[in-house]
Each structure stands twice: as structure tokens, then as C-alpha cells.
Design a protein around this motif. Structure first.
Motif: not given
Length: 151
Positions: A113-136
Motif C-alpha cells: 500500500t502507499g503511493t508507490m503502489f497506486d499504479a499497480a492498484h489501478r492496473l489490477y482493478a482495471r483487470n478485475g482483481f478484487v480484495p480477498c483474504p491472505p493467500l498461502g
């Protein structure tokens, strides 16, 4: 731009991944960096991809195949000189296509999280990624986010 498998043995890839790890450690709380180095990416369960424009490395990304028919997106990184050219989208499209061809049913990922990750968050949201529980074996903190999308 061409996205192709491999590239871990290329010096430009080693430099990009070293910069990626340095940025992750500089901008993340201790114990919350899950980025992989070259040896961590060179395992049989990981397909690694690089994007190129001629001899110029634009970025990289990886897909870890998990035992339950899901895949984990790893090591998404765009060369700073190539930002704004659609590199991350091209790599993510390639990972999604590879996952579908392998018969995977869902993609997962962990990001910060944080400013450095904002572009990644937008990319993943545009591609249908949604929040989920922790993995692995990941530990949930106030710093990280877990996302998923069906294939």
C-alpha cells in the motif's frame, strides 16, 4: 513490444529485479517484503516473462502455479524509462493468457500500500482483481493487500 518467456539470465533483468527489491525494502516495513530475487524466480513452479522493445528491457512479471489450480502473480515491474507505454498491461495480459492455457481457474496476488503502489492498484482493478483474504503463507498487515480474480 514483445513479451516472451524467460530472461532471468539477462543482465538487464538482473538489474531491474535488483532495483525492484531495493525499492520494496526501502518503501516497506520490515518483514513485509515478499518480492523474489533471481534464485526465487528460477523454480519449476514459476513462469517468468520479460517485455522487450528491441534490445531494451521494458519490464517483467511472473506466474507461480499453486497446487490448488490457482496462480499467483509475482514480480511485476516496469523499467522506469518505459512507464506509460502499456508495459505492465502487456505483461499482465500475457500472464493471464498463460494461466488460462495452463487450466488455472483463479489468479491471486499480494501487493503493498502507499503511493508507490497506486499504479499497480489501478492496473489490477482495471483487470478485475478484487480484495480477498491472505493467500498461502502470507501474513496480513496494515501494509499489504491481497487480490484475486477468476479466470
Amino acid at each position: 513490444m514483445i513479451v516472451r518467456p524467460g530472461g532471468l539470465d539477462h543482465p538487464a533483468t538482473a538489474a531491474l529485479l535488483a532495483a525492484h527489491l531495493a525499492d520494496m525494502h526501502a518503501s516497506s516495513p520490515p518483514g513485509s517484503v515478499y518480492a523474489l530475487d533471481l534464485s526465487g524466480l528460477a523454480t519449476p513452479d514459476i513462469a517468468f516473462f520479460t517485455a522487450w522493445d528491441g534490445d531494451d528491457l521494458l519490464g517483467c512479471g511472473a506466474l507461480r502455479t499453486l497446487d490448488d489450480g490457482t496462480g499467483e502473480v509475482k514480480s511485476m515491474r516496469t523499467n522506469p524509462a518505459a512507464r506509460g507505454r502499456g508495459t505492465a498491461q502487456a505483461i499482465l495480459d500475457h500472464i493471464i493468457g498463460h494461466a488460462r492455457a495452463a487450466g488455472l481457474t483463479r489468479l491471486l496476488l499480494e501487493t503493498g500500500t502507499g503511493t508507490m503502489f497506486d499504479a499497480a492498484h489501478r492496473l489490477y482493478a482495471r483487470n478485475g482483481f478484487v480484495p480477498c483474504p491472505p493467500l498461502g503463507g502470507y501474513v496480513a498487515t496494515a501494509f499489504n493487500r491481497f487480490l484475486s480474480r477468476p479466470l
